[in-house]
Design an enzyme around this catalytic site. Structure first.
Site, short mmCIF file in Angstrom:
data_model
loop_
_atom_site.label_atom_id
_atom_site.label_comp_id
_atom_site.label_asym_id
_atom_site.label_seq_id
_atom_site.Cartn_x
_atom_site.Cartn_y
_atom_site.Cartn_z
N TYR A 231 0.82 -1.22 0.00
CA TYR A 231 0.00 0.00 0.00
C TYR A 231 0.85 1.27 0.00
O TYR A 231 0.40 2.30 -0.51
CB TYR A 231 -1.01 -0.02 1.15
CG TYR A 231 -2.12 -1.01 0.87
CD1 TYR A 231 -3.10 -0.72 -0.09
CD2 TYR A 231 -2.17 -2.24 1.49
CE1 TYR A 231 -4.09 -1.64 -0.41
CE2 TYR A 231 -3.16 -3.17 1.19
CZ TYR A 231 -4.12 -2.86 0.23
OH TYR A 231 -5.10 -3.77 -0.09
N ARG B 35 1.21 1.86 -3.57
CA ARG B 35 -0.06 2.38 -4.13
C ARG B 35 -0.19 3.88 -3.82
O ARG B 35 -0.63 4.67 -4.63
CB ARG B 35 -1.28 1.66 -3.54
CG ARG B 35 -1.29 0.14 -3.61
CD ARG B 35 -1.70 -0.38 -4.99
NE ARG B 35 -0.69 -0.25 -6.00
CZ ARG B 35 0.45 -0.99 -6.09
NH1 ARG B 35 0.71 -1.92 -5.24
NH2 ARG B 35 1.31 -0.77 -7.06
N GLN C 98 -15.10 2.30 -6.06
CA GLN C 98 -14.38 1.21 -5.40
C GLN C 98 -12.91 1.59 -5.28
O GLN C 98 -12.12 0.85 -4.69
CB GLN C 98 -14.51 -0.07 -6.25
CG GLN C 98 -15.94 -0.56 -6.36
CD GLN C 98 -16.09 -1.60 -7.47
OE1 GLN C 98 -15.83 -2.78 -7.27
NE2 GLN C 98 -16.48 -1.16 -8.64
N HIS D 7 -14.17 1.12 -0.67
CA HIS D 7 -13.05 0.27 -0.25
C HIS D 7 -11.94 1.04 0.47
O HIS D 7 -10.81 0.57 0.54
CB HIS D 7 -12.50 -0.49 -1.46
CG HIS D 7 -13.47 -1.48 -2.03
ND1 HIS D 7 -13.39 -2.00 -3.30
CD2 HIS D 7 -14.58 -2.03 -1.48
CE1 HIS D 7 -14.40 -2.84 -3.50
NE2 HIS D 7 -15.15 -2.86 -2.43
N GLY E 250 -15.54 1.34 -15.77
CA GLY E 250 -14.25 0.79 -15.38
C GLY E 250 -14.26 -0.19 -14.24
O GLY E 250 -13.34 -0.21 -13.43
N THR E 251 -15.30 -1.03 -14.17
CA THR E 251 -15.28 -2.07 -13.15
C THR E 251 -15.68 -3.41 -13.77
O THR E 251 -16.61 -3.46 -14.57
CB THR E 251 -16.20 -1.74 -11.95
OG1 THR E 251 -16.25 -2.89 -11.08
CG2 THR E 251 -17.61 -1.33 -12.34
N SER E 252 -14.98 -4.46 -13.35
CA SER E 252 -15.30 -5.79 -13.86
C SER E 252 -16.55 -6.35 -13.20
O SER E 252 -17.04 -7.41 -13.57
CB SER E 252 -14.11 -6.73 -13.63
OG SER E 252 -13.84 -6.80 -12.24
P1 OAD Z 1 -10.92 -4.68 -12.06
O1 OAD Z 1 -9.45 -4.68 -12.30
O2 OAD Z 1 -11.55 -5.93 -11.61
O3 OAD Z 1 -11.67 -4.21 -13.39
C1 OAD Z 1 -11.20 -3.10 -14.12
C2 OAD Z 1 -12.17 -2.82 -15.24
O4 OAD Z 1 -11.72 -1.63 -15.88
C3 OAD Z 1 -12.21 -3.91 -16.32
O5 OAD Z 1 -13.56 -4.20 -16.65
C4 OAD Z 1 -11.46 -3.27 -17.50
O6 OAD Z 1 -11.96 -3.70 -18.77
C5 OAD Z 1 -11.79 -1.80 -17.28
N1 OAD Z 1 -10.86 -0.85 -17.90
C6 OAD Z 1 -9.56 -0.99 -18.20
N2 OAD Z 1 -9.05 0.13 -18.76
C7 OAD Z 1 -10.07 1.03 -18.81
C8 OAD Z 1 -10.21 2.38 -19.27
N3 OAD Z 1 -9.17 3.04 -19.78
N4 OAD Z 1 -11.42 2.98 -19.17
C9 OAD Z 1 -12.49 2.31 -18.62
N5 OAD Z 1 -12.41 1.03 -18.19
C10 OAD Z 1 -11.23 0.40 -18.26
O7 OAD Z 1 -11.20 -3.46 -11.05
P2 OAD Z 1 -12.47 -3.21 -10.13
O8 OAD Z 1 -13.72 -3.72 -10.77
O9 OAD Z 1 -12.40 -1.78 -9.72
O10 OAD Z 1 -10.83 -4.10 -4.05
O11 OAD Z 1 -12.12 -4.11 -8.90
C11 OAD Z 1 -12.96 -4.11 -7.79
C12 OAD Z 1 -12.18 -4.31 -6.54
O12 OAD Z 1 -11.36 -5.47 -6.66
C13 OAD Z 1 -11.20 -3.23 -6.21
O13 OAD Z 1 -11.80 -2.12 -5.56
C14 OAD Z 1 -10.21 -3.89 -5.33
C15 OAD Z 1 -10.05 -5.18 -6.11
O14 OAD Z 1 -9.63 -6.27 -5.43
C16 OAD Z 1 -10.07 -4.34 -2.97
O15 OAD Z 1 -8.86 -4.39 -2.99
C17 OAD Z 1 -10.87 -4.53 -1.72
#
Ligand code: OAD
Length: 230
Positions: free
Chosen positions: A55, A58, A88, A106, A171-173
């Site tokens: 961290y 980060r 998140q 988070h 931007g979230t999976s």
């Molecule tokens: P992920 O890494 O799971 O997903 C990232 C998403 O961003 C994917 O769907 C990519 O396709 C998309 N992406 C990549 N580049 C992009 C761009 N330039 N513009 C828009 N989208 C883009 O990240 P999160 O869904 O945020 O939690 O992950 C959720 C949580 O998992 C995080 O908060 C973290 C992690 O573990 C903790 O650590 C508690």
């Protein structure tokens, strides 16, 4: 007339173009680090130094990053809408882009937290080291919600989502709960937009327009259209 409410749910992808790595993309953080080692209470008990190192890096990355066009487009919505950003992300790029109402599900990397009293939270721009203590003399940890920990802000976020007139996801999976479950609190008739170059499965969601673009491109487009409608 009162302003319409827009809720924006963001994930790591919105900060990718600011140089902050996502978690689950091919070059993502979870390719190099094991969640159970660096982002869980068990990992912290086993090896707090490793967790602090992770961290601390980060935090340095966030301090060196700048908001991008996606963050700025979201902030612009406040000209005409009541906007709540539910993120998140642990960075502060939404705030630095001008968003004034940001809920961090988070945690926040620029804060530290006591390990004996979760209410003791401190501003933190430097590294946290072993031996750094809170006012109750316990080791400080990063103010991050780890896996297997409760998400204290989820109820406040769910309430906001349930009141949305328009919902934007970027931007979230959508793989991490309870954050991903927030979609279930939106009224089915509410218009929804999703911006992600790699659109996650939202086949169960009604009234959703998916834009398979990066945040810096897709968000300004949506925001322009929405601002013109008012
Ligand atoms: P992920 O890494 O799971 O997903 C990232 C998403 O961003 C994917 O769907 C990519 O396709 C998309 N992406 C990549 N580049 C992009 C761009 N330039 N513009 C828009 N989208 C883009 O990240 P999160 O869904 O945020 O939690 O992950 C959720 C949580 O998992 C995080 O908060 C973290 C992690 O573990 C903790 O650590 C508690």
């Amino acid at each position: 007339m009162s302003r319409k409410k827009i809720v924006v749910l963001t994930g790591a992808g919105v900060s990718a173009e600011s140089g902050l790595r996502t978690f689950r993309d091919s070059d993502g953080l979870w390719e190099e680090h094991r969640i159970e080692d660096v982002a869980s209470p068990e990992g912290w008990k086993r090896n707090p130094e490793l967790v602090l190192d992770f961290y601390n890096q980060r935090r340095r990355d966030v301090l060196n990053a700048k908001p991008n066009k996606g963050h700025k487009a979201i902030a612009l919505l406040e000209e005409k809408f009541d906007v709540v950003v539910v993120t998140q992300n642990i960075d502060n790029l939404h705030e630095r882009a001008g968003s004034t109402n940001v809920i961090h599900l988070h945690g926040e990397i620029l804060k530290s937290q006591s390990t004996v009293d979760a209410k003791l939270i401190y501003e933190c721009e430097g590294d946290i080291l072993i031996g750094d203590k809170c006012e109750k003399n316990s080791q400080l940890r990063p103010f991050i919600v780890w896996f297997n920990e409760a998400v204290p802000m989820i109820e406040i976020a769910a309430k906001e989502v349930s009141l949305a007139d328009i919902f934007i996801i970027v931007g979230t999976s959508l793989q991490v709960y309870p954050a991903a479950g927030l979609i279930n609190y939106i009224h089915p008739t509410v218009p929804k937009f999703l911006v992600d170059p790699n659109v996650p499965d939202v086949s169960h969601v009604r009234n959703i327009t998916c834009i398979a673009k990066k945040g810096s491109e897709g968000l300004p487009q949506i925001v322009e259209v929405l601002l013109k409608q008012v």
